[in-house]
Design a protein around this motif. Structure first.
Motif, PDB file in Angstrom:
ATOM      1  N   VAL A   1      12.137  -8.618 -15.730  1.00 25.85           N
ATOM      2  CA  VAL A   1      12.584  -7.590 -14.781  1.00 25.85           C
ATOM      3  C   VAL A   1      11.383  -6.906 -14.146  1.00 25.85           C
ATOM      4  CG1 VAL A   1      13.803  -5.378 -14.580  1.00 25.85           C
ATOM      5  CG2 VAL A   1      14.776  -7.218 -15.957  1.00 25.85           C
ATOM      6  N   PHE A   2      10.326  -6.700 -14.929  1.00 21.27           N
ATOM      7  CA  PHE A   2       9.114  -6.088 -14.388  1.00 21.27           C
ATOM      8  C   PHE A   2       8.529  -6.927 -13.258  1.00 21.27           C
ATOM      9  CE2 PHE A   2       4.436  -6.275 -14.569  1.00 21.27           C
ATOM     10  CZ  PHE A   2       4.156  -5.011 -14.075  1.00 21.27           C
ATOM     11  N   VAL A   3       8.419  -8.232 -13.476  1.00 17.75           N
ATOM     12  CA  VAL A   3       7.867  -9.105 -12.431  1.00 17.75           C
ATOM     13  C   VAL A   3       8.732  -9.052 -11.180  1.00 17.75           C
ATOM     14  CG1 VAL A   3       7.336 -11.497 -11.817  1.00 17.75           C
ATOM     15  CG2 VAL A   3       6.716 -10.621 -14.076  1.00 17.75           C
ATOM     16  N   GLY A   4      10.065  -9.103 -11.377  1.00 18.99           N
ATOM     17  CA  GLY A   4      10.955  -9.024 -10.226  1.00 18.99           C
ATOM     18  C   GLY A   4      10.833  -7.706  -9.485  1.00 18.99           C
ATOM     19  N   ARG A   5      10.675  -6.629 -10.225  1.00 17.30           N
ATOM     20  CA  ARG A   5      10.523  -5.320  -9.601  1.00 17.30           C
ATOM     21  C   ARG A   5       9.237  -5.250  -8.790  1.00 17.30           C
ATOM     22  NH1 ARG A   5      11.769   0.130 -10.107  1.00 17.30           N
ATOM     23  NH2 ARG A   5       9.981   1.501  -9.777  1.00 17.30           N
ATOM     24  N   GLU A   6       8.162  -5.795  -9.353  1.00 21.17           N
ATOM     25  CA  GLU A   6       6.878  -5.736  -8.645  1.00 21.17           C
ATOM     26  C   GLU A   6       6.905  -6.564  -7.361  1.00 21.17           C
ATOM     27  OE1 GLU A   6       4.269  -3.551  -9.912  1.00 21.17           O
ATOM     28  OE2 GLU A   6       6.252  -3.082 -10.696  1.00 21.17           O
ATOM     29  N   ARG A   7       7.737  -7.586  -7.314  1.00 21.58           N
ATOM     30  CA  ARG A   7       7.849  -8.382  -6.093  1.00 21.58           C
ATOM     31  C   ARG A   7       8.568  -7.621  -4.983  1.00 21.58           C
ATOM     32  NH1 ARG A   7       6.679 -13.738  -6.450  1.00 21.58           N
ATOM     33  NH2 ARG A   7       6.457 -14.653  -8.536  1.00 21.58           N
ATOM     34  N   ARG A   8       9.494  -6.740  -5.383  1.00 21.67           N
ATOM     35  CA  ARG A   8      10.349  -6.082  -4.394  1.00 21.67           C
ATOM     36  C   ARG A   8       9.842  -4.713  -3.960  1.00 21.67           C
ATOM     37  NH1 ARG A   8      14.083  -7.679  -8.224  1.00 21.67           N
ATOM     38  NH2 ARG A   8      14.310  -5.511  -8.878  1.00 21.67           N
ATOM     39  N   THR A   9       9.204  -3.988  -4.857  1.00 24.93           N
ATOM     40  CA  THR A   9       8.834  -2.620  -4.535  1.00 24.93           C
ATOM     41  C   THR A   9       7.736  -2.569  -3.475  1.00 24.93           C
ATOM     42  OG1 THR A   9       8.116  -0.508  -5.501  1.00 24.93           O
ATOM     43  CG2 THR A   9       7.109  -2.488  -6.373  1.00 24.93           C
ATOM     44  N   PRO A  10       7.816  -1.620  -2.532  1.00 22.94           N
ATOM     45  CA  PRO A  10       6.810  -1.554  -1.471  1.00 22.94           C
ATOM     46  C   PRO A  10       5.426  -1.118  -1.967  1.00 22.94           C
ATOM     47  CG  PRO A  10       8.338   0.295  -1.332  1.00 22.94           C
ATOM     48  CD  PRO A  10       8.902  -0.640  -2.335  1.00 22.94           C
ATOM     49  N   ALA A  11       5.359  -0.384  -3.086  1.00 23.05           N
ATOM     50  CA  ALA A  11       4.067   0.062  -3.635  1.00 23.05           C
ATOM     51  C   ALA A  11       3.995  -0.357  -5.098  1.00 23.05           C
ATOM     52  CB  ALA A  11       3.916   1.565  -3.501  1.00 23.05           C
ATOM     53  N   PRO A  12       3.769  -1.657  -5.378  1.00 22.78           N
ATOM     54  CA  PRO A  12       3.822  -2.141  -6.760  1.00 22.78           C
ATOM     55  C   PRO A  12       2.669  -1.635  -7.601  1.00 22.78           C
ATOM     56  CG  PRO A  12       3.000  -3.861  -5.321  1.00 22.78           C
ATOM     57  CD  PRO A  12       3.428  -2.722  -4.427  1.00 22.78           C
ATOM     58  N   MET A  13       2.944  -1.434  -8.866  1.00 27.03           N
ATOM     59  CA  MET A  13       1.903  -1.078  -9.807  1.00 27.03           C
ATOM     60  C   MET A  13       0.946  -2.257  -9.976  1.00 27.03           C
ATOM     61  SD  MET A  13       2.412   0.047 -13.792  1.00 27.03           S
ATOM     62  CE  MET A  13       3.132  -1.526 -14.242  1.00 27.03           C
ATOM     63  N   LEU A  14       1.491  -3.469  -9.977  1.00 26.98           N
ATOM     64  CA  LEU A  14       0.699  -4.691 -10.084  1.00 26.98           C
ATOM     65  C   LEU A  14       0.882  -5.501  -8.801  1.00 26.98           C
ATOM     66  CD1 LEU A  14      -0.973  -6.839 -11.511  1.00 26.98           C
ATOM     67  CD2 LEU A  14       1.130  -7.666 -12.595  1.00 26.98           C
ATOM     68  N   PRO A  15      -0.080  -5.445  -7.866  1.00 23.15           N
ATOM     69  CA  PRO A  15       0.036  -6.248  -6.644  1.00 23.15           C
ATOM     70  C   PRO A  15      -0.063  -7.736  -7.000  1.00 23.15           C
ATOM     71  CG  PRO A  15      -1.626  -4.517  -6.417  1.00 23.15           C
ATOM     72  CD  PRO A  15      -1.294  -4.625  -7.873  1.00 23.15           C
TER      73      PRO A  15
END
Length: 507
Positions: free
Chosen positions: A258-272
């Protein structure tokens, strides 16, 4: 002092500091001592594990949690901490981390039971997460591009010295007084860090950062690591098919997904995730995972082997690693300078082979525990491998990404190293047949330890082969200094990214 004070309160000069300057040396002192309190504490705890186990009458699983509770929160929150530093100031977050770490250390010193100590160790991990990425990011943001490799090499070498001194100091404290004092030694070092950093370290941040801190992402990473770690530690004793073990393993894997999926979608990811478009960046982090996984698992078991099987005292076990101090101090900065001249590929390929050879030599340690014939050769080869590997590894991962994401890039690579050690401590003892109270039975532990070091050596060899086939040296560049944003990238890499950066190994 007026000039120093002004520098400390303003953003770093775009031109940067020189390594040989007075200001540059002060910055190096602050970052080395800051990362040292985390490194010393980690290595000291390893020496103290048998004494902690005796005092609290615990099995191996509890000792694993004393180590992994710290690494869990550290690995889970490194990315958030790197983001906080980029947004709110790397020096500011670094100083907060130092204070937090010391308070948690004092809680560990007065722990009344193993669960309380585990909780204090988890809080220590939070403080370490705040200060660890900041130390390397400060170097990257403060020094001129042509001096960064030298500064990072010196940081790596001096940090290695701190790591090596830790077991000696901890062994003396455990033997002379109590294991509880290993947490108190952080206080004077932290006081020096706070004073030097306040007056001499320039503030820096990412002026282009947008959005909010991805706290949810940090929680998902932490929960994922907790779930996987709990399942891996408890699986051998409770059974891999038991409902709690299965639930935590599956839950941990789902949380990380879920973390990886979230980072793909969020406009300002914690992990680019675009960071990993760079072959150099990705490969260096995989090598980091292999080498630091091998180190983490072996260094968890080695103090127990020396004390429970070879009959070393805590002080003798700590002193056994002292040659690492001289080797890292003498060679790490030179290793970083050499990598700058010839490129990192050769050292990143040969270094893990040397580390793996040193780990394999540890299998010769038996009940006699003769230092000159059984321990010292392994420590020397192991130290040469670390000195060869760490500085170019760190420089390579930093150079593979733009400089303005120094905090998050540093956190990513540190996270890889910590997660590797975390997983190794959870998995390696069971893979080698060391479970339950095995650490109290010398013959059984010795057999498992021999298997464990061979597994770790194999992992290092894989890392060396991977580096040989994936890492490439940068194209020759003119002697004129280039701004970090215009660094040349390896031909195998994707085009320069909008702005990521990263630090390896460190400690």
């Amino acid at each position: 002092m007026a000039t120093v004070s002004r520098v400390a309160q303003q953003p770093a000069d775009p031109v940067g500091l020189r390594f040989a300057s007075r200001s540059g040396r002060w910055v190096l002192v602050a970052t080395v001592l800051g990362s040292a309190i985390a490194s010393i504490d980690a290595t000291v705890v390893g020496i103290a594990l048998p004494a902690i186990g005796r005092d609290f009458h615990t099995g191996l699983a509890a000792l694993q949690w004393v180590v992994t509770a710290y690494t869990l929160t550290l690995a889970g929150l490194l990315l958030v901490a790197g983001d906080l530093g980029d947004r709110y100031g790397r020096r500011r977050i670094f100083l907060i981390g130092v204070v937090w770490f010391v308070v948690a250390s004092l809680l560990g010193a007065v722990a009344s039971s193993a669960p309380v100590l585990v909780g204090a160790r988890a809080l220590q991990g939070v403080g370490a997460a705040l200060l660890t990425p900041g130390s390397l990011a400060i170097l990257e943001a403060s020094f001129v591009p042509e001096d960064r490799s030298r500064a990072i090499g010196a940081w790596s070498g001096l940090g290695g010295v701190a790591t090596a001194i830790g077991p000696f100091l901890g062994g003396w404290l455990v033997q002379a007084v109590s294991w509880r004092l290993i947490f108190v030694i952080n206080v004077p070092v932290a006081a020096a860090v706070l004073a030097v950093a306040w007056w001499h370290v320039p503030e820096s941040r990412d002026p282009q950062v947008t959005g909010r801190v991805d706290v949810a992402g940090g929680l998902l990473v932490t929960l994922g690591l907790v779930g996987l770690t709990y399942g891996l530690i408890e699986g051998p004793s409770s059974g891999w098919t038991s409902p709690p073990v299965l639930a935590t393993l599956v839950g941990g894997a789902v949380a990380l997904g879920v973390f990886v999926g979230r980072e793909r979608r969020t406009p300002a990811p914690m992990l680019p995730l675009a960071l990993f478009a760079s072959t150099q960046f990705t490969a260096t982090n995989v090598v980091t995972f292999a080498v630091y996984g091998a180190l983490g698992g072996t260094l968890f078991l080695l103090p127990i082997q020396l004390q429970q099987v070879s009959g070393y005292s805590a002080l003798q076990a700590g002193m056994s690693l002292l040659p690492l101090t001289a080797i890292m101090l003498a060679l790490s900065a030179r290793s970083g300078a050499l990598a700058t001249r010839i490129g990192p590929r050769l050292q990143m390929s040969v270094g893990p082979f040397l580390v793996g050879t040193g780990l394999a030599l540890l299998a010769r340690i038996g009940p006699s525990g003769d230092y000159l014939t059984e321990v010292l050769p392994a420590v020397v080869v192991f130290g040469l491998g670390l000195a060869t590997t760490v500085a170019p590894l760190t420089s390579t991962v930093l150079a593979a990404a733009p400089a303005r994401h120094a905090g998050i890039a540093s956190a990513v690579n540190n996270d890889v190293a910590r997660a590797a050690g975390l997983i190794a401590v959870a998995v390696l003892p069971a893979a080698a047949g060391i479970t339950g109270s095995a650490y109290l039975h010398p013959v059984q532990f010795e057999d498992g330890f021999r298997t464990a070091v061979f597994i770790s050596a194999g992992l290092c060899l894989i890392g060396g082969v991977l580096a040989a086939v994936t890492i490439c040296n940068p194209h020759p560049t003119p002697t004129i200094a280039r701004p970090s944003a215009h660094r040349l990238h390896c031909a195998l890499d994707a085009p320069p990214l909008p702005d990521p950066q990263h630090a390896t190994a460190a400690g």
